[in-house]
Design a protein around this motif. Structure first.
Motif, PDB file in Angstrom:
ATOM      1  N   GLY A 151       0.784  -1.262  -0.007  1.00 27.66           N
ATOM      2  CA  GLY A 151       0.133  -0.118   0.042  1.00 27.66           C
ATOM      3  C   GLY A 151       0.752   1.257  -0.152  1.00 27.66           C
ATOM      4  N   VAL A 152       2.027   1.109  -0.731  1.00 21.84           N
ATOM      5  CA  VAL A 152       2.865   2.322  -0.889  1.00 21.84           C
ATOM      6  C   VAL A 152       3.014   2.554  -2.287  1.00 21.84           C
ATOM      7  CG1 VAL A 152       4.049   1.808   1.431  1.00 21.84           C
ATOM      8  CG2 VAL A 152       4.922   1.097  -0.640  1.00 21.84           C
ATOM      9  N   SER A 153       3.749   3.667  -2.637  1.00 17.85           N
ATOM     10  CA  SER A 153       4.194   4.098  -3.970  1.00 17.85           C
ATOM     11  C   SER A 153       5.417   3.387  -4.304  1.00 17.85           C
ATOM     12  CB  SER A 153       4.188   5.374  -4.111  1.00 17.85           C
ATOM     13  OG  SER A 153       5.346   5.954  -3.422  1.00 17.85           O
ATOM     14  N   PRO A 154       5.814   3.101  -5.703  1.00 17.82           N
ATOM     15  CA  PRO A 154       7.179   3.029  -6.030  1.00 17.82           C
ATOM     16  C   PRO A 154       8.294   3.686  -5.614  1.00 17.82           C
ATOM     17  CG  PRO A 154       5.302   2.162  -7.808  1.00 17.82           C
ATOM     18  CD  PRO A 154       4.883   3.096  -6.723  1.00 17.82           C
ATOM     19  N   ALA A 155       7.936   5.074  -5.935  1.00 11.85           N
ATOM     20  CA  ALA A 155       8.879   5.870  -5.294  1.00 11.85           C
ATOM     21  C   ALA A 155       9.149   5.843  -3.732  1.00 11.85           C
ATOM     22  CB  ALA A 155       8.369   7.412  -5.414  1.00 11.85           C
ATOM     23  N   THR A 156       8.314   5.321  -2.985  1.00 11.56           N
ATOM     24  CA  THR A 156       8.781   5.158  -1.570  1.00 11.56           C
ATOM     25  C   THR A 156       9.598   3.766  -1.612  1.00 11.56           C
ATOM     26  OG1 THR A 156       6.686   5.753  -0.640  1.00 11.56           O
ATOM     27  CG2 THR A 156       7.913   4.294   0.579  1.00 11.56           C
ATOM     28  N   GLU A 161      15.444   1.924  -0.794  1.00 13.36           N
ATOM     29  CA  GLU A 161      16.457   1.462  -1.472  1.00 13.36           C
ATOM     30  C   GLU A 161      17.836   2.159  -1.307  1.00 13.36           C
ATOM     31  OE1 GLU A 161      17.919  -0.067  -5.848  1.00 13.36           O
ATOM     32  OE2 GLU A 161      15.827   0.015  -5.596  1.00 13.36           O
ATOM     33  N   ARG A 162      17.506   3.604  -1.687  1.00 15.04           N
ATOM     34  CA  ARG A 162      18.739   4.371  -1.390  1.00 15.04           C
ATOM     35  C   ARG A 162      19.087   4.658   0.067  1.00 15.04           C
ATOM     36  NH1 ARG A 162      15.107   7.714  -5.162  1.00 15.04           N
ATOM     37  NH2 ARG A 162      14.216   8.701  -3.218  1.00 15.04           N
ATOM     38  N   ALA A 163      18.353   4.511   1.072  1.00 19.86           N
ATOM     39  CA  ALA A 163      18.626   4.503   2.389  1.00 19.86           C
ATOM     40  C   ALA A 163      19.080   3.040   2.795  1.00 19.86           C
ATOM     41  CB  ALA A 163      17.352   4.613   3.082  1.00 19.86           C
ATOM     42  N   GLY A 164      19.224   2.147   1.919  1.00 17.38           N
ATOM     43  CA  GLY A 164      20.011   1.051   2.242  1.00 17.38           C
ATOM     44  C   GLY A 164      19.203   0.018   3.105  1.00 17.38           C
ATOM     45  N   ILE A 165      17.741   0.292   2.983  1.00 17.03           N
ATOM     46  CA  ILE A 165      16.934  -0.608   3.608  1.00 17.03           C
ATOM     47  C   ILE A 165      16.449  -1.957   2.627  1.00 17.03           C
ATOM     48  CG2 ILE A 165      14.423  -1.090   4.304  1.00 17.03           C
ATOM     49  CD1 ILE A 165      14.557   2.061   5.103  1.00 17.03           C
ATOM     50  N   LEU A 166      16.555  -1.684   1.111  1.00 17.44           N
ATOM     51  CA  LEU A 166      16.046  -2.727   0.331  1.00 17.44           C
ATOM     52  C   LEU A 166      17.356  -2.785  -0.642  1.00 17.44           C
ATOM     53  CD1 LEU A 166      12.291  -2.072  -0.432  1.00 17.44           C
ATOM     54  CD2 LEU A 166      13.303  -3.612   1.209  1.00 17.44           C
ATOM     55  N   LEU A 167      17.769  -3.911  -0.967  1.00 18.11           N
ATOM     56  CA  LEU A 167      18.667  -4.433  -2.053  1.00 18.11           C
ATOM     57  C   LEU A 167      18.098  -5.323  -3.210  1.00 18.11           C
ATOM     58  CD1 LEU A 167      21.413  -4.898   0.670  1.00 18.11           C
ATOM     59  CD2 LEU A 167      20.982  -2.877  -0.491  1.00 18.11           C
ATOM     60  N   LEU A 200      14.354   6.481   8.720  1.00 18.12           N
ATOM     61  CA  LEU A 200      14.802   5.477   7.702  1.00 18.12           C
ATOM     62  C   LEU A 200      16.224   5.130   8.248  1.00 18.12           C
ATOM     63  CD1 LEU A 200      13.800   7.138   4.312  1.00 18.12           C
ATOM     64  CD2 LEU A 200      12.794   5.154   5.532  1.00 18.12           C
ATOM     65  N   GLY A 201      16.937   5.764   8.886  1.00 24.31           N
ATOM     66  CA  GLY A 201      18.457   5.271   9.024  1.00 24.31           C
ATOM     67  C   GLY A 201      18.334   4.153  10.229  1.00 24.31           C
ATOM     68  N   HIS A 202      17.264   4.356  11.075  1.00 22.37           N
ATOM     69  CA  HIS A 202      17.159   3.285  12.424  1.00 22.37           C
ATOM     70  C   HIS A 202      16.769   1.919  11.648  1.00 22.37           C
ATOM     71  CE1 HIS A 202      16.166   1.154  15.890  1.00 22.37           C
ATOM     72  NE2 HIS A 202      14.689   1.112  15.367  1.00 22.37           N
ATOM     73  N   ILE A 203      15.693   2.093  10.778  1.00 17.22           N
ATOM     74  CA  ILE A 203      15.205   0.993   9.970  1.00 17.22           C
ATOM     75  C   ILE A 203      16.366   0.040   9.351  1.00 17.22           C
ATOM     76  CG2 ILE A 203      13.660   0.140   8.299  1.00 17.22           C
ATOM     77  CD1 ILE A 203      11.989   2.646   8.931  1.00 17.22           C
ATOM     78  N   ALA A 204      17.049   1.075   8.556  1.00 18.63           N
ATOM     79  CA  ALA A 204      18.215   0.417   7.915  1.00 18.63           C
ATOM     80  C   ALA A 204      19.177  -0.508   8.586  1.00 18.63           C
ATOM     81  CB  ALA A 204      19.298   1.616   7.053  1.00 18.63           C
ATOM     82  N   THR A 205      19.302   0.006   9.787  1.00 14.49           N
ATOM     83  CA  THR A 205      20.234  -0.640  10.643  1.00 14.49           C
ATOM     84  C   THR A 205      19.285  -1.930  11.227  1.00 14.49           C
ATOM     85  OG1 THR A 205      21.239   1.626  11.618  1.00 14.49           O
ATOM     86  CG2 THR A 205      21.305  -0.521  13.027  1.00 14.49           C
TER      87      THR A 205
END
Length: 259
Positions: A151-156, A161-167, A200-205
């Motif tokens: 339920g989010v946008s592709p831009a999200t 991905e840019r934040a390092g959460i998704l690869l 986002l930084g915490h989530i990436a960690t």
């Protein structure tokens, strides 16, 4: 109580809100319109009392947007729309629970070390018949499908991905992103944490800890906290359901004038 008449201050006092807030809720269609005296003063009934209790309980359980949708639909007699909004919120809570179940299973594997299989891009556990226990896909998803699932946008997703959460992996020919079951697991955990207000930084960690078997104890504490929050939401939903049922019952009860 049924035959009593109430002023805005009576409704406000019960919930520790201002009389202006009560008037605003009426203006916005969250409680029914009040009757008026000859002098133009608002007069509320037991139905209004229950409506306000229901709305505030719904907000605590489901959030402002869902609470407003339910009360406006109930106010115009559209019970199906009201209950559908509640159903969606319950379904989201179930999805959150399943996501946490999957991550907790991953944490158990983390405790056994990387060789336990966290990094092989396979679902954490499976139901009979071969389907993932958390609903994780067996085949990679394109970005549009994953965005729709969450339920989010592709831009999200690109931002995560840019934040390092998704690869996500890229197709060698087209460059299109493909999200494996492990990517979907990471995305669902990220979505859960974002709704909880985590940056986002915490989530990436946290995601990095899931992937790399680092920081096991902090991750366990975070998941325990989320479990408590989900339990609290579930109990709030029970309270809201009872309050909504009382309000709907009051709306359907015969009025003193027989109408």
């Amino acid at each position: 109580m049924e035959g009593r008449r109430y002023r805005p201050v009576h409704l406000a006092r019960e919930h520790g809100i201002s009389t202006q807030a009560v008037r605003n809720y009426e203006r916005d269609g969250l409680i029914p319109p009040a009757a008026r005296t000859a002098a133009g003063h608002r007069v509320y009934s037991a139905v209004h009392l229950r409506a306000l209790r229901a709305y505030l309980a719904l907000v605590a359980a489901h959030g402002h947007a869902t609470g407003a949708e339910v009360m406006r639909a109930a106010g115009r007699g559209d019970l199906d729309t009201a209950l559908r909004a509640v159903d969606r919120s319950h379904a989201q809570l179930l999805r959150d629970r399943e996501t946490l179940d999957a991550v907790e299973a991953a944490v158990e594997a983390l405790g056994r070390g990387p060789a336990a299989g966290l990094q092989d891009h396979q679902p954490v556990s499976r139901r009979p018949g071969g389907s993932p226990a958390s609903g994780l896909p067996e085949r990679p998803l394109p970005i549009g499908h994953l965005a729709h699932r969450l339920g989010v946008s592709p831009a999200t997703l690109r931002k995560w991905e840019r934040a390092g959460i998704l690869l996500p992996r890229r197709d060698a020919g087209t460059g299109h992103r493909h999200y494996t079951a492990a990517d979907v697991r990471d995305a669902e955990l990220a979505h859960l944490l974002r709704r909880g207000g985590h940056p986002l930084g915490h989530i990436a960690t946290v995601i990095d800890q899931v992937r790399g078997a680092g920081g096991h104890e902090p991750l366990v504490r975070s998941l325990d906290d989320w479990r408590r929050r989900l339990t609290g939401r579930g109990r709030a939903m029970l309270t809201a359901a009872a309050a909504l049922a009382e309000y709907l019952g009051a709306c359907e009860a015969p009025r003193p004038d027989g109408r």
